[in-house]
Design a protein around this motif. Structure first.
Motif, short mmCIF file in Angstrom:
data_model
loop_
_atom_site.label_atom_id
_atom_site.label_comp_id
_atom_site.label_asym_id
_atom_site.label_seq_id
_atom_site.Cartn_x
_atom_site.Cartn_y
_atom_site.Cartn_z
N TYR A 307 0.86 -1.18 0.00
CA TYR A 307 0.00 0.00 0.00
C TYR A 307 0.90 1.24 0.00
N PHE A 308 0.63 2.20 -0.86
CA PHE A 308 1.34 3.47 -0.81
C PHE A 308 0.32 4.60 -0.93
N ASN A 309 0.53 5.66 -0.15
CA ASN A 309 -0.27 6.87 -0.23
C ASN A 309 0.65 8.00 -0.67
N VAL A 310 0.26 8.74 -1.68
CA VAL A 310 1.17 9.74 -2.26
C VAL A 310 0.85 11.16 -1.80
N SER A 311 0.06 11.29 -0.76
CA SER A 311 -0.31 12.61 -0.24
C SER A 311 0.56 12.94 0.97
N GLY A 312 1.40 13.99 0.84
CA GLY A 312 2.23 14.41 1.95
C GLY A 312 3.28 13.38 2.31
N GLU A 313 3.67 13.38 3.60
CA GLU A 313 4.69 12.45 4.09
C GLU A 313 4.04 11.19 4.65
N LYS A 314 4.51 10.03 4.20
CA LYS A 314 4.04 8.76 4.73
C LYS A 314 5.25 7.88 5.04
N LEU A 315 5.18 7.23 6.19
CA LEU A 315 6.25 6.35 6.67
C LEU A 315 5.84 4.89 6.46
N PHE A 316 6.78 3.99 6.66
CA PHE A 316 6.56 2.59 6.30
C PHE A 316 6.37 1.70 7.52
#
Length: 358
Positions: A307-316
């Motif tokens: 899953y990846f979200n491309v809005s702003g900063e997202k960590l793993f």
């Protein structure tokens, strides 16, 4: 194997009699308190089945430009005692934790201690695939989705079926043996350091330099983007936002400035391959495989999700949790987590690299 008893003078640690395999060690932090760690010797791209895309030492064993002979990974998902992280068996693992808190609990242990990095996690995952011992785990309310008779000791944590650290059968360990690393499939989805996705662009801390306690804050200049080169091995790390760097698109990777980043939800990891990437990406960097952004010739009956979200900063987070069912596994990747998220199924583990200056 010698029996080792762990006990602190203050009584914070229970008496634990452990019969340790040769690759397991008790490592003390700067408070003189123990964690059970699994010692992993230096491996190469070739050792991990990535000879078609990279050669030489895998970056998990490169710190500050120098190769290190070993990394030590917490055998168990961590607990927190007096503001520090510990790897101990048959405990309720720390959950409901934020990324920055997990980072602090690990780095508070002293030089060389750090939140397990994504590059370290991926090295273990690739080793599992190469040796055909992909671990099972608590991904189905205390049981394994595929091995339905496998179960661990469920802890009293509300309605969630979190199991005690290391309480599952031997196929819940990374090498399918009790000498391995426990619970990398399910139980708690583990926050990892050294990687994020920012407005669709993948950014990393170079090599395994999170060992050095580099700044991983939102505004840190330590973050670098991956700029592909003419072949898989000559990619460079550059200032984020540079044209041509790797971004996420549905099903694969694209390039910044040409492709529009897109969120991906519940993709099957083993379908994220080079032939699903943008035609603008003429050479997929080895680092993309090293960080688990793509798969390379891994075959399995399982469906580890990404899953990846491309809005702003997202960590793993890695591994999945006790409710991820067939989406959980060592190749599970969740890039949807913010710094303020403290999900009930968030967990973590520390790692350690001895530093000459320590």
């Amino acid at each position: 194997m010698a029996d080792i008893k762990l006990m602190s003078a203050s009584g914070m640690f229970d008496n634990l009699s452990l019969s340790l395999p040769p690759n397991n060690e008790i490592v003390l932090d700067d408070a003189g308190l123990p964690s059970v760690m699994v010692k992993i010797p230096k491996l190469t791209y070739e050792d991990l089945g990535l000879e078609a895309v990279g050669t030489g030492t895998f970056p998990a064993w490169i710190v500050n430009g120098e190769e290190v002979p070993y990394i030590y990974i917490s055998k168990y998902q961590n607990v927190v005692i007096d503001g520090k992280a510990y790897s101990l068996p048959y405990k309720q693992p720390k959950n409901r934790i934020k990324f920055d808190d997990a980072l602090q609990y690990c780095e508070a242990k002293g030089a060389g201690w750090h939140l397990m990095s994504n590059i370290e996690w991926q090295a273990i995952a690739l080793w599992c695939a190469k040796h055909d011992c992909m671990p099972y785990g608590n991904n189905n309310s205390g049981y394994d989705y595929y091995h339905t008779s496998d179960c661990g000791v469920i802890m009293p944590d509300g309605s969630y079926n979190i199991t005690a650290t290391g309480s599952g059968p031997k196929d819940w360990f990374h090498n399918n043996d009790f000498s391995g690393i426990a619970d990398m499939n399910g139980n708690l989805a583990e926050l990892v350091g050294g990687i994020r996705i920012y407005n669709g662009e993948f950014q990393v801390i170079p090599d395994n330099n999170t060992v050095l306690h580099l700044d991983q804050s939102t505004e840190s200049t330590e973050w670098k983007a991956i700029l592909p080169g003419s072949n898989s091995e000559n990619a460079t790390l550059v200032t984020p936002g540079t044209a041509g760097t790797l971004v996420n698109i549905s099903g694969g990777l694209g390039v910044n400035g040409t492709d529009t980043p897109a969120s991906s939800s519940a993709e099957v990891f083993f379908e994220r391959k080079a032939d699903t990437c943008s035609s603008s990406l003429t050479a997929v960097p080895a680092l993309a495989y090293a960080h688990g952004l793509l798969n390379h010739n891994i075959t399995t009956e399982r469906t580890d999700a990404v899953y990846f979200n491309v809005s702003g900063e997202k960590l793993f987070r890695r591994g999945g949790n006790c409710g991820s069912s067939d989406g959980a596994g060592v190749f599970y990747v969740n890039g949807y987590t913010t710094r303020t998220n403290a999900y009930v199924t968030n967990g973590f583990r520390s790692a350690f690299v001895p530093l000459q200056s320590a």
